[in-house]
Design an enzyme around this catalytic site. Structure first.
Site, PDB file in Angstrom:
ATOM      1  N   SER A   1      43.994   7.926 -15.450  1.00 20.15           N
ATOM      2  CA  SER A   1      43.312   8.942 -14.293  1.00 20.15           C
ATOM      3  C   SER A   1      42.819  10.223 -15.372  1.00 20.15           C
ATOM      4  CB  SER A   1      44.199   9.221 -13.462  1.00 20.15           C
ATOM      5  OG  SER A   1      43.797  10.391 -12.609  1.00 20.15           O
TER       6      SER A   1
ATOM      7  N   GLN B   1      50.071   8.342 -17.387  1.00 24.56           N
ATOM      8  CA  GLN B   1      50.592   9.483 -18.171  1.00 24.56           C
ATOM      9  C   GLN B   1      50.439   9.349 -19.720  1.00 24.56           C
ATOM     10  OE1 GLN B   1      51.888  12.254 -16.789  1.00 24.56           O
ATOM     11  NE2 GLN B   1      52.154  11.590 -14.658  1.00 24.56           N
TER      12      GLN B   1
ATOM     13  N   CYS C   1      54.055  12.801  -6.098  1.00 22.86           N
ATOM     14  CA  CYS C   1      53.627  11.977  -4.921  1.00 22.86           C
ATOM     15  C   CYS C   1      54.624  11.702  -3.774  1.00 22.86           C
ATOM     16  CB  CYS C   1      52.941  10.809  -5.473  1.00 22.86           C
ATOM     17  SG  CYS C   1      51.480  11.245  -6.589  1.00 22.86           S
TER      18      CYS C   1
ATOM     19  N   ASN D   1      56.129   8.710 -15.592  1.00 26.38           N
ATOM     20  CA  ASN D   1      55.615  10.202 -14.931  1.00 26.38           C
ATOM     21  C   ASN D   1      57.058  11.158 -15.040  1.00 26.38           C
ATOM     22  OD1 ASN D   1      56.265   8.180 -13.217  1.00 26.38           O
ATOM     23  ND2 ASN D   1      55.925  10.039 -11.560  1.00 26.38           N
TER      24      ASN D   1
ATOM     25  N   THR E   1      45.698   5.279  -8.925  1.00 28.27           N
ATOM     26  CA  THR E   1      46.115   4.539  -7.750  1.00 28.27           C
ATOM     27  C   THR E   1      45.310   3.521  -7.349  1.00 28.27           C
ATOM     28  OG1 THR E   1      47.500   6.393  -6.822  1.00 28.27           O
ATOM     29  CG2 THR E   1      47.066   4.833  -5.179  1.00 28.27           C
TER      30      THR E   1
ATOM     31  N   THR F   1      28.644   4.390  -4.542  1.00 22.36           N
ATOM     32  CA  THR F   1      27.640   5.289  -5.306  1.00 22.36           C
ATOM     33  C   THR F   1      28.610   6.046  -6.469  1.00 22.36           C
ATOM     34  OG1 THR F   1      25.982   5.554  -3.761  1.00 22.36           O
ATOM     35  CG2 THR F   1      26.063   7.158  -5.378  1.00 22.36           C
TER      36      THR F   1
END
Lengths: 385, 374
Positions: free
Chosen positions: B197, B177, B320, B149, B74, B235
């Site tokens: 991801s 995906q 989602c 997806n 995202t 970080t």
């Protein structure tokens, strides 16, 4: 050579004081870079560096990588891609476009294959050597063997590789390296692994015989010393050829021309400059070095007329200078850089010798087509074993 | 007999135990900050991040310097779109994209970016001719997802990127995906930017990446500290990055065999479920991921069906949007009527799916459909 000497000195001093050190070696370059393979830098545990592996762009990161290798006490291989301008590590740089492989080896004084101790042996010798450094480009995080073999005069003198087929293949390639007098990169492919080898050729140091101990050769000797060359200063006048007048590493020989060369080893790495300002002394030395076909360079100070007179006089004595001999004689000595002072002349002479020894023309690089460094022989030729 | 089965791997995957194992030291012993340049704790962390970056790059055929770590796909999508598009730019995407593209596109449109959302065909594929018609040399960016997806439909990325490049525009793809399930090579496919991801490929959650082709200039959305070459400050999440790297390495090694096994199980599931009367496959049977099937059960309410599948984890529409009761925008865009879309379920298999789970699912779904239709 000079840089290696300072690295060796720094290593010895650190070791004597119980300070740990890491040697960083450029083991391969793909593309262009300021320093070529063989460039080395020593880093001690306090982060003090000696020598250099780049023009300054990599040293900051290399220092940290070296210290990390020291903490981990293992050999580490790192790739630097200087073609990536946005790279935070490489940062501002020369616009070189190359991928540089640097091997970091923590030094252990008790290890017989300690590369610095081997380098000391190499540069103290008058023989050609080959050093084999092994690493794995395809497995950068795996174990990197580092310095594994040392060869002298074509034969193995130190070290061994457990994998006998690999050792055999490397020894075979080392023979070629000795023959061709230049380093070789090789990728040896086995079932599962690929071993990369930097088979590094070390030519014996250049010996510069300076005939003439006048004020103008003092600067020449000093500058040649910074190149790491062996220097002999020959003259008949003890008042001139004295240790107090020349840099400490020079060997001073006070002798008549007929005896002057007795204690100088003459081989393909020995070059002569005739600069006594004494016509007869220079001529006599020339007459004596002409028969040594292996001497690649004889420079004679003075105008063309002086040299022509030498040629004519030798001819009268029945000594004809062959074309092959003429090709090795550089008279008047030096590159045309407008040199006037002794120091300028020294630069002109040393540049000329460097060009001759490297087989280059000694002209402006901007007029050269293509790359600064000869690109041949930088790839890892693959060999299945 | 097993009591439950997880067939919702497109929502998220379990973290592979081998991934967890390599992550653990980076929570405790090796806790250093990868940006601490001057001590060994930092170097250790930096080395781990460098290694992970190489593993991630290797999986997609990129250079490590082209990888920017983000919190997930995202964020990567937001970064790609908002980091590239300026007022007046023309941007093309399509109706079956994830909300992580469609929502930023909507907010960009409000800021004066010319957003064009293309329809898809009934098989879920983008109509190439419609695409060719709208793209022009005013187009700055095209973003088309690699694999959907909900349906697993795989778009002809190479063809799309070629058309994009011939119009001097950049090509982005949300490949969340696809990466790790099917071979993806950014150079072969002509991709300029790619979001993906970790948690969809057996890595931990909270970490993802944006691939940015060398020399593509992008504006950062998060400033402060200049991490990730200034493109994504903050970080670095070292344990998650290490896990992501390992997950990529495992996918690289095991993808080919794994895909065969998963496809076999998926085909068995699909065949059995389609043998129930009044069912149909949503989307084309070709050009899709090996692990997904999306099936409509006529006359059965999807939500009701889900709730009667005690022990079986599958989903209706995309995970989602499951907070909102609306038919899937993806199925809608493919021309599937609302009622049928509402009767559809997505089954997504994964690395750890077993034959027993498939049998369990077939049995549960078949029984539930029959019961609900009575």
């Amino acid at each position: 050579m000079r840089e290696l000497k300072t690295i060796i000195e720094a290593y010895k001093q650190a070791t004597a004081e119980g300070i740990k050190t890491v040697l960083a070696t450029v083991v391969h370059v793909d593309g262009s870079s300021y320093r070529r393979p063989s460039a080395r830098m020593l880093v001690d545990e306090h982060g003090i560096t000696t020598g250099a592996i780049s023009g300054g762009c990599l040293e900051g990161d290399a220092l940290r990588k070296a210290l990390h290798a020291l903490v981990q006490n293992r050999n580490v291989l790192i790739s630097y891609d200087t073609s990536d301008e946005a790279d935070a590590v490489v940062g501002a740089q020369l616009g070189c476009e190359g991928i540089i492989q640097v091997l970091f080896e923590p030094m252990n004084a008790k290890d017989p294959m300690n590369p610095i101790q081997l380098l000391e042996q190499i540069i103290d010798s008058q023989n050609p050597y080959v050093m084999v450094t092994l690493f794995k480009l395809k497995d950068k995080r795996g174990e990197q063997s580092g310095c594994t073999l040392l060869l002298k005069d074509g034969a193995k003198t130190l070290g061994s590789i457990d994998d006998s087929s690999l050792q055999e293949a490397i020894l075979k390639d080392a023979v070629t390296v000795f023959e061709e007098k230049r380093s070789l990169f090789r990728a040896y492919e086995e079932d599962q692994t690929t071993h990369n080898a930097f088979i590094e050729y070390f030519a014996p140091a250049v010996s510069l015989v300076i005939v003439g101990a006048g004020n103008d050769t003092q600067g020449l000797a000093l500058m040649a010393e910074t190149l790491g060359w062996n220097i002999y200063v020959v003259d008949g006048r003890p008042s001139h050829a004295s240790e107090s007048r020349f840099t400490s590493s020079c060997q001073i020989i006070v002798a008549k021309p007929e005896e002057a060369l007795q204690n100088i080893p003459i081989n393909e790495h020995t070059v002569f400059v005739l600069m006594t300002h004494n016509y007869h002394y220079d001529l006599s030395i020339l007459n004596r070095i002409l028969p040594y076909d292996q001497v690649p360079y004889i420079g004679i100070l003075g105008p063309k007329k002086k040299f022509q007179r030498m040629v004519d006089e030798l001819k009268e004595k029945g000594i004809e200078i062959s074309q092959e001999q003429l090709d090795r004689i550089y008279a008047p000595i030096g590159l045309e850089i407008g040199a006037e002072t002794p120091e300028e002349i020294a630069i002109s002479v040393l540049s000329e010798i460097n060009a001759v020894l490297n087989g280059t023309k000694g002209t402006f690089l901007r007029d050269k087509q293509g790359h600064i460094h000869t690109k041949e022989n930088t790839q890892f030729d693959t060999l299945k074993i | 007999m097993i009591q439950r089965a997880y067939l919702d791997n497109n929502a998220t995957t379990p973290t592979d135990p081998r991934v967890v194992e390599v992550m653990l030291p980076y929570f405790s012993d090796k806790f250093g900050n990868a940006s601490s340049r001057n001590h060994a704790y930092g170097w250790e962390a930096k080395e781990a991040v460098d290694h992970a970056r190489e593993q991630v790059a290797e999986l997609i055929g990129a250079h490590p310097n082209e990888i920017v770590f983000t919190s997930g796909a995202t964020e990567s999508n937001n970064l790609a779109l908002k980091g590239l598009l300026n007022e007046g730019n023309h941007f093309i995407t399509c109706a079956t994209e994830h909300k992580a593209i469609l929502d930023p596109a909507e907010s960009l449109a409000a800021k004066g970016i010319d957003v064009e959302i293309l329809p898809v065909q009934s098989d879920g594929l983008l109509a190439i001719n419609a695409f060719k018609k709208v793209i022009s040399d005013h187009t700055r960016l095209v973003s088309i997802m690699m694999a959907n997806n909900e349906t697993g439909c795989i778009q002809p990325i190479k063809e799309l990127s070629t058309i994009t490049h011939s119009n001097q525009a950049l090509f982005h793809t949300d490949a969340t995906q696809a990466v790790g399930k099917v071979p993806v090579d950014v150079n072969e496919l002509g991709i300029d930017l790619m979001s993906f991801s970790s948690h969809k490929m057996y890595g931990p959650k909270g970490i993802g990446a944006l691939y940015i082709r060398k020399e593509t200039k992008i504006r950062s959305l998060i400033e402060g500290g200049g991490h990730e070459r200034g493109i994504r400050s903050g970080t670095l999440n070292v344990p998650a990055i290490v896990g992501f790297g390992k997950a990529c390495e495992l996918c690289k090694q095991e993808m080919e065999e794994e895909a065969k096994k998963i496809k076999m199980l998926r085909d068995k599931l699909e065949e059995s479920l389609l043998s129930i009367k009044g069912t149909q496959l949503n989307g084309g049977i070709e050009n899709r991921l090996p692990n997904v099937t999306n099936i409509a059960f006529t006359g059965v309410d999807g939500e009701r069906l889900l709730l009667s599948l005690n022990g079986l984890a599958v989903s209706q529409g995309s995970a989602c949007t499951s907070a909102v009761v609306e038919p899937s925008h993806v199925l809608k865009a493919m021309g599937i009527p609302d009622q049928l879309a509402n009767s559809s379920l997505r089954f997504s298999l994964g690395r750890f799916t077993t034959k027993e789970e498939i049998d369990f699912a077939i049995q549960k779904v078949t029984a539930a459909v029959h019961k609900l239709r009575k």
